[in-house]
Design a protein around this motif. Sequence first.
Motif, PDB file in Angstrom:
ATOM      1  N   ASP A  11       5.755  -7.412  22.588  1.00 23.19           N
ATOM      2  CA  ASP A  11       6.404  -8.706  22.347  1.00 23.19           C
ATOM      3  C   ASP A  11       7.323  -8.982  23.531  1.00 23.19           C
ATOM      4  O   ASP A  11       8.238  -8.218  23.810  1.00 23.19           O
ATOM      5  N   CYS A  14      12.712 -11.555  22.770  1.00 20.92           N
ATOM      6  CA  CYS A  14      13.589 -11.680  21.607  1.00 20.92           C
ATOM      7  C   CYS A  14      15.021 -11.816  22.096  1.00 20.92           C
ATOM      8  O   CYS A  14      15.344 -11.476  23.228  1.00 20.92           O
ATOM      9  N   VAL A  46       5.220  -2.029  17.058  1.00 18.85           N
ATOM     10  CA  VAL A  46       5.561  -2.660  18.330  1.00 18.85           C
ATOM     11  C   VAL A  46       5.887  -1.562  19.336  1.00 18.85           C
ATOM     12  O   VAL A  46       6.868  -0.835  19.204  1.00 18.85           O
ATOM     13  N   GLN A  49       9.144  -3.999  23.281  1.00 19.14           N
ATOM     14  CA  GLN A  49       9.905  -5.204  22.978  1.00 19.14           C
ATOM     15  C   GLN A  49      10.749  -5.565  24.191  1.00 19.14           C
ATOM     16  O   GLN A  49      11.517  -4.736  24.678  1.00 19.14           O
ATOM     17  N   HIS A 197       7.598 -17.237  26.395  1.00 16.66           N
ATOM     18  CA  HIS A 197       7.622 -17.759  25.021  1.00 16.66           C
ATOM     19  C   HIS A 197       7.437 -19.273  25.051  1.00 16.66           C
ATOM     20  O   HIS A 197       8.382 -20.036  24.947  1.00 16.66           O
ATOM     21  N   THR A 228       4.527 -18.194  21.177  1.00 15.39           N
ATOM     22  CA  THR A 228       5.782 -17.921  20.491  1.00 15.39           C
ATOM     23  C   THR A 228       5.748 -18.396  19.047  1.00 15.39           C
ATOM     24  O   THR A 228       4.941 -19.257  18.678  1.00 15.39           O
ATOM     25  N   SER A 265       7.784 -13.603  20.681  1.00 14.39           N
ATOM     26  CA  SER A 265       8.138 -14.167  19.370  1.00 14.39           C
ATOM     27  C   SER A 265       9.325 -15.124  19.389  1.00 14.39           C
ATOM     28  O   SER A 265       9.354 -16.108  18.663  1.00 14.39           O
ATOM     29  N   PRO A 280       9.422  -8.666  13.282  1.00 11.86           N
ATOM     30  CA  PRO A 280       8.335  -7.898  13.910  1.00 11.86           C
ATOM     31  C   PRO A 280       7.615  -6.947  12.977  1.00 11.86           C
ATOM     32  O   PRO A 280       6.503  -6.511  13.293  1.00 11.86           O
ATOM     33  N   TYR A 283       4.007  -7.990  12.223  1.00  9.10           N
ATOM     34  CA  TYR A 283       2.925  -7.986  13.214  1.00  9.10           C
ATOM     35  C   TYR A 283       1.665  -7.305  12.680  1.00  9.10           C
ATOM     36  O   TYR A 283       0.544  -7.690  13.025  1.00  9.10           O
TER      37      TYR A 283
END
Length: 320
Positions: A11, A14, A46, A49, A197, A228, A265, A280, A283
Amino acid sequence: MVGNRRLKVADFHCDALSKLRANPGIDFKNDPRLDVTAERLTEGNVGLQVFAIYLSAVRGRAKFEDILGQIECFHQKVTGPGGLQWLRWKEEAQEGSFTAPAYGMLSLEGVDGLEGNLFYAQLCFELGVRCLGITWNYANWAADGVLERRNGGFTEHGRKLIDWCNGSGMLLDVSHLAPAGFWELLELSTRPFIASHSNCAAVCSHPRNLSDEQLKALIAKDGRIGLTFVPWFVRDEGAARREDMLRHIEHVCGLGGSGQLMFGSDFDGIEAWVEGLEHPGQYAEFAEMLLKYYPEADVRGWLYENALGFLREQLPSSGG
């Protein structure tokens, strides 16, 4: 779930750091005030990140010390004892690397806090920041953001920043950048860049989404497009559901971008969520939904491998 295995996830955006910095009592492990927590990253499998250093709340007044404060917070609360591993180098972005605990990578969302000083940019690089989002929504010393009405490109000093990033290995991110700046960066950058994103303007008309021409240019340059989960970037009207993401996936793939698609995201940067994509930990369920419609090889690429391949190619080497 594929057999007894869950697909890994990368991802690319964030905003948990800004919450952690503003609220010292928040626990990154499992605090309900966060979308992104260590427990939810594990729940969603994940493996990477990316944590943005987000300074828009002090737009026009951001200082380098604000950046340093969030980097410190990253190490104290995210990568501290028992926390995430820290991703900085291409050697760390190998296929078997991203296992529990997840990796965390630092990005900068808007270069306002660099105060126009490329020495500060170098310090950020040395402190482990690996991606620069050039603007937030408005103008700064380097370029115009997407909501700046004049739609300007880069300043002279902003062009020097592009040169520095190309030479140092710092990745560049065009989410939030004005269209004029996007096209100028496409001309000036010698390396691929990302939109960490952003969604498709042809599917949802929000100004932060990318036109087909921009998407095609990113694809041709072998950059990356991080779809996103911001609801108002997903659909123009009505509540957004995770199934609505399929329209954006289909659109990028229809432009030839299956190999450039990933996800960013914007968890912890939003106060409303796509139904079924509120954090998350979901996911895994999202991956299951994708596997109902698409081959596993494609889904694996979108969730993880496209992002990982980009980092293997574009991150600097620890050997210099």
